[in-house]
Enzyme design. Sequence first.
Site, PDB file in Angstrom:
ATOM      1  N   GLU A 178     -28.981   6.593  -4.331  1.00 60.93           N
ATOM      2  CA  GLU A 178     -30.330   6.338  -3.843  1.00 60.93           C
ATOM      3  C   GLU A 178     -30.358   5.207  -2.828  1.00 60.93           C
ATOM      4  OE1 GLU A 178     -33.389   7.586  -7.298  1.00 60.93           O
ATOM      5  OE2 GLU A 178     -32.078   5.936  -7.823  1.00 60.93           O
ATOM      6  N   CYS A 207     -32.417  -1.101   1.282  1.00 62.76           N
ATOM      7  CA  CYS A 207     -31.524  -1.403   0.166  1.00 62.76           C
ATOM      8  C   CYS A 207     -30.591  -0.202   0.016  1.00 62.76           C
ATOM      9  CB  CYS A 207     -32.372  -1.620  -1.085  1.00 62.76           C
ATOM     10  SG  CYS A 207     -31.407  -1.986  -2.542  1.00 62.76           S
ATOM     11  N   CYS A 209     -21.910   3.035 -11.246  1.00 57.71           N
ATOM     12  CA  CYS A 209     -21.243   1.725 -11.198  1.00 57.71           C
ATOM     13  C   CYS A 209     -20.446   1.550 -12.483  1.00 57.71           C
ATOM     14  CB  CYS A 209     -22.275   0.614 -11.070  1.00 57.71           C
ATOM     15  SG  CYS A 209     -21.541  -1.041 -11.016  1.00 57.71           S
ATOM     16  N   CYS A 250     -23.455  -3.629 -16.678  1.00 59.63           N
ATOM     17  CA  CYS A 250     -24.418  -4.684 -17.031  1.00 59.63           C
ATOM     18  C   CYS A 250     -25.516  -4.050 -17.903  1.00 59.63           C
ATOM     19  CB  CYS A 250     -25.032  -5.294 -15.776  1.00 59.63           C
ATOM     20  SG  CYS A 250     -23.787  -5.944 -14.657  1.00 59.63           S
ATOM     21  N   CYS A 307     -29.139  -2.913 -16.467  1.00 61.80           N
ATOM     22  CA  CYS A 307     -29.200  -2.169 -15.209  1.00 61.80           C
ATOM     23  C   CYS A 307     -29.083  -0.660 -15.419  1.00 61.80           C
ATOM     24  CB  CYS A 307     -28.072  -2.660 -14.300  1.00 61.80           C
ATOM     25  SG  CYS A 307     -27.892  -1.690 -12.792  1.00 61.80           S
ATOM     26  N   GLY A 314     -24.254   0.560  -7.314  1.00 59.97           N
ATOM     27  CA  GLY A 314     -22.839   0.241  -7.175  1.00 59.97           C
ATOM     28  C   GLY A 314     -22.528  -1.214  -6.921  1.00 59.97           C
ATOM     29  N   SER A 360     -24.804 -12.330  -8.472  1.00 56.08           N
ATOM     30  CA  SER A 360     -25.601 -12.055  -9.664  1.00 56.08           C
ATOM     31  C   SER A 360     -25.075 -12.912 -10.802  1.00 56.08           C
ATOM     32  CB  SER A 360     -25.502 -10.564 -10.017  1.00 56.08           C
ATOM     33  OG  SER A 360     -26.082  -9.798  -8.984  1.00 56.08           O
ATOM     34  N   LEU A 361     -25.800 -13.954 -11.119  1.00 55.10           N
ATOM     35  CA  LEU A 361     -25.334 -14.888 -12.151  1.00 55.10           C
ATOM     36  C   LEU A 361     -25.962 -14.538 -13.501  1.00 55.10           C
ATOM     37  CD1 LEU A 361     -23.498 -17.322 -12.493  1.00 55.10           C
ATOM     38  CD2 LEU A 361     -25.410 -18.809 -11.889  1.00 55.10           C
ATOM     39  N   HIS A 362     -27.266 -14.578 -13.575  1.00 59.23           N
ATOM     40  CA  HIS A 362     -28.043 -14.087 -14.719  1.00 59.23           C
ATOM     41  C   HIS A 362     -27.893 -14.847 -16.025  1.00 59.23           C
ATOM     42  CE1 HIS A 362     -28.924 -10.967 -11.950  1.00 59.23           C
ATOM     43  NE2 HIS A 362     -27.911 -10.192 -12.212  1.00 59.23           N
ATOM     44  N   CYS A 374     -35.234  -3.291  -8.118  1.00 59.70           N
ATOM     45  CA  CYS A 374     -33.871  -3.738  -8.467  1.00 59.70           C
ATOM     46  C   CYS A 374     -33.427  -3.169  -9.801  1.00 59.70           C
ATOM     47  CB  CYS A 374     -33.832  -5.250  -8.636  1.00 59.70           C
ATOM     48  SG  CYS A 374     -33.974  -6.132  -7.120  1.00 59.70           S
TER      49      CYS A 374
HETATM   50  N1  SAH Z   1     -23.773  -4.536  -8.105  1.00 66.38           N
HETATM   51  C1  SAH Z   1     -24.333  -5.560  -7.339  1.00 66.38           C
HETATM   52  C2  SAH Z   1     -25.443  -5.098  -6.404  1.00 66.38           C
HETATM   53  C3  SAH Z   1     -26.425  -4.093  -6.926  1.00 66.38           C
HETATM   54  S1  SAH Z   1     -27.520  -4.635  -8.167  1.00 66.38           S
HETATM   55  C4  SAH Z   1     -24.818  -6.694  -8.225  1.00 66.38           C
HETATM   56  O1  SAH Z   1     -24.887  -6.506  -9.437  1.00 66.38           O
HETATM   57  O2  SAH Z   1     -25.086  -7.767  -7.703  1.00 66.38           O
HETATM   58  C5  SAH Z   1     -28.684  -5.636  -7.259  1.00 66.38           C
HETATM   59  C6  SAH Z   1     -29.363  -6.716  -8.105  1.00 66.38           C
HETATM   60  O3  SAH Z   1     -30.289  -6.150  -9.030  1.00 66.38           O
HETATM   61  C7  SAH Z   1     -28.393  -7.523  -8.941  1.00 66.38           C
HETATM   62  O4  SAH Z   1     -28.682  -8.898  -8.896  1.00 66.38           O
HETATM   63  C8  SAH Z   1     -28.650  -6.979 -10.313  1.00 66.38           C
HETATM   64  O5  SAH Z   1     -28.229  -7.854 -11.302  1.00 66.38           O
HETATM   65  C9  SAH Z   1     -30.138  -6.769 -10.290  1.00 66.38           C
HETATM   66  N2  SAH Z   1     -30.637  -5.905 -11.362  1.00 66.38           N
HETATM   67  C10 SAH Z   1     -29.969  -4.961 -12.041  1.00 66.38           C
HETATM   68  N3  SAH Z   1     -30.773  -4.355 -12.947  1.00 66.38           N
HETATM   69  C11 SAH Z   1     -31.985  -4.948 -12.836  1.00 66.38           C
HETATM   70  C12 SAH Z   1     -33.252  -4.731 -13.468  1.00 66.38           C
HETATM   71  N4  SAH Z   1     -33.418  -3.784 -14.370  1.00 66.38           N
HETATM   72  N5  SAH Z   1     -34.287  -5.516 -13.093  1.00 66.38           N
HETATM   73  C13 SAH Z   1     -34.134  -6.445 -12.119  1.00 66.38           C
HETATM   74  N6  SAH Z   1     -32.983  -6.663 -11.476  1.00 66.38           N
HETATM   75  C14 SAH Z   1     -31.906  -5.928 -11.825  1.00 66.38           C
HETATM   76 FE1  SF4 Z   2     -23.366  -2.427 -11.356  1.00 68.81          FE
HETATM   77 FE2  SF4 Z   2     -24.820  -4.351 -10.178  1.00 68.81          FE
HETATM   78 FE3  SF4 Z   2     -25.898  -2.691 -12.001  1.00 68.81          FE
HETATM   79 FE4  SF4 Z   2     -24.168  -4.550 -12.792  1.00 68.81          FE
HETATM   80  S1  SF4 Z   2     -26.188  -4.902 -11.871  1.00 68.81           S
HETATM   81  S2  SF4 Z   2     -24.197  -2.391 -13.441  1.00 68.81           S
HETATM   82  S3  SF4 Z   2     -22.760  -4.548 -11.071  1.00 68.81           S
HETATM   83  S4  SF4 Z   2     -25.120  -2.117 -10.017  1.00 68.81           S
END
Ligand code: SAH
Ligand code: SF4
Length: 365
Positions: free
Chosen positions: A104, A117, A124, A128, A131, A181, A236-238, A355
């Site tokens: 997408e 985006c 992926c 995580c 996600c 991804g 992406s630290l989180h 996101c």
């Molecule tokens: N794989 C890469 C880039 C794609 S994800 C990464 O993880 O950085 C893009 C961003 O969206 C990342 O910061 C990811 O942590 C965040 N993200 C993933 N799932 C989310 C969700 N359900 N709500 C808000 N942000 C999310």
């Molecule tokens: Fe993959 Fe980024 Fe989603 Fe983590 S947040 S599963 S690295 S797409």
Amino acid sequence: MNQAQPIALDTSRALNLYDLTQPELVELMKRWGQPAFRAKQVWTQLYRNLAPSFDAMTDLPAALRERLKAEAQLGVLQLTREQTADDGDTRKVLWQLPDGNVLESVLMLYPDRATICISTQSGCAMGCVFCATGRMGLLRNLTPGQIVEQVLYFARGLRNNTFDATSRHDHITNLVFMGMGEPFANYERWWASVERLHDPQGFNLGARNLTVSTVGLVPGIRRLANEKLPINLAISLHAPNDELRSALMPVNKKYPIAELMAATREYIELTHRRVSFEYVLLQGQNDEVEHAEQLADLIQGMLCHVNLIPWNPVLGAPLQRSHRKRIQQFQQVLLERGIGCTVRMERGVAIAAACGQLAAVPQST
Ligand code: SAH
Ligand code: SF4
């Protein structure tokens, strides 16, 4: 029969012209007995004129157009669904690859910018827990051409004014690799797409308008630090400690926080560029004042900015978005410690375009 050696990445089917570098296109034209200037003409058609078909390349001889039609493809992605939200200012496209896998891309129009985006993989492998893409597992790495094609689709729509939206833009101003991804898990192909999109003789997107987001793959961060193009890096630290981060992001077991921070510091030292830390706020998990303090301890003094992301719902994930008050509190702690911090505006939640909501299965009914 054509006995020529294949030069595209995906050689199992007709050549996707977007997969070729400029030297590869020069080589192809040479092999086809075309004069030297032809490659430049085709390149201009692909990336400047954004030609939607070989027939539209009217400055090419008819015979060459026919050969291109017979032996090459102008992209391989099939648009299978397009949804809009926010009065047309958010547009999500679902694409199908020739093998049936999906990906997408999203266009987000704002008064002052048009951001896309883009996905770098179908699915992926990083898993995580918060996600939607992570739940799919890795289905396929995208080729440079497949990454570039997503961009050209939106660029064409904006230029030809075919999108019905409240904000008017005629070109893409910003691109974020934050779709499906992990870009650094598909580094070479992803970087080839960056070079293609940046090429001043082609699409000509400024490096500073490009941002890559990584889950924290340390070798990728080191590699990017040594690339010539100054694109932006988001990490992406989180979570501010290993225990919490490993529970949310399995990748942390391989590249724990200390290692990630060391690589990030090296990156900043080498490039003098500000990095963004992304931090998804999950109620009762990583959103306490204590976490904000730990985060501040971790990054204070670094050339950085924090992007707080209210979690977007993912069907079946046993998580909750932090309450607005918690988000404000968290932000306040960082601001008081002198750390730049914004809360990301959400877009397209209704069509699961926000996101981390990108996935093959519909996230909402
Ligand atoms: N794989 C890469 C880039 C794609 S994800 C990464 O993880 O950085 C893009 C961003 O969206 C990342 O910061 C990811 O942590 C965040 N993200 C993933 N799932 C989310 C969700 N359900 N709500 C808000 N942000 C999310
Ligand atoms: Fe993959 Fe980024 Fe989603 Fe983590 S947040 S599963 S690295 S797409």
